[in-house]
Design a protein around this motif. Sequence first.
Motif, mmCIF file in Angstrom:
data_model
loop_
_atom_site.group_PDB
_atom_site.id
_atom_site.type_symbol
_atom_site.label_atom_id
_atom_site.label_comp_id
_atom_site.label_asym_id
_atom_site.label_seq_id
_atom_site.Cartn_x
_atom_site.Cartn_y
_atom_site.Cartn_z
ATOM 1 N N GLU A 31 4.940 10.479 -21.988
ATOM 2 C CA GLU A 31 5.655 10.836 -20.759
ATOM 3 C C GLU A 31 5.340 9.829 -19.658
ATOM 4 N N SER A 33 4.534 6.802 -20.149
ATOM 5 C CA SER A 33 5.211 5.573 -20.568
ATOM 6 C C SER A 33 6.633 5.517 -20.008
ATOM 7 N N ASN A 34 7.293 6.663 -20.005
ATOM 8 C CA ASN A 34 8.667 6.729 -19.490
ATOM 9 C C ASN A 34 8.730 6.723 -17.969
ATOM 10 N N GLU A 35 7.581 6.878 -17.315
ATOM 11 C CA GLU A 35 7.537 6.966 -15.850
ATOM 12 C C GLU A 35 6.961 5.718 -15.190
ATOM 13 N N ALA A 79 9.017 -1.525 -23.548
ATOM 14 C CA ALA A 79 9.318 -0.154 -23.981
ATOM 15 C C ALA A 79 8.870 0.089 -25.418
ATOM 16 N N PRO A 82 4.799 1.894 -26.276
ATOM 17 C CA PRO A 82 4.678 3.059 -25.399
ATOM 18 C C PRO A 82 3.244 3.423 -25.017
#
Length: 143
Positions: A31, A33-35, A79, A82
Amino acid sequence: MSTTHVPDPLAEIRDDFLELPEDERLQLLLEFSNELPEVSEEVANHPEMYERVAECQSPVYIYVEVHDDVVTMHATAPAEAPTTRGFASILVQGISGLTADEVLAIPDDYPQSIGLTRAVSPLRIGGMTGMLMRVKRQVTQKR
């Protein structure tokens, strides 16, 4: 494990990890990583300002600004990496907005304190430690 002098944002992130069962901590890292915040246009347009984090297997680059004793950390990580991207995101979110003294007081073993040492390889934890050391060195140089 050192838990003294961990600034509140990083302490909260650490506590979020430690409150989860070990098998759910990697999901939280993903999470993060996505932020990972996008770098500002000014920084993105000047890649020469970045420093490569050699301790990371993936191409991770950081840049630290210190204005009026407030630190802003910028980082890029692919990306397709991660775990590394998650570690960079934790540091960017936990460090940006702190004073230079607060950043310099972060325990060097903070990456080992967030409860992921059994979930990810020591090499990856070492990469996060490398990011933190470079941030501290840049803060020292720029204050």
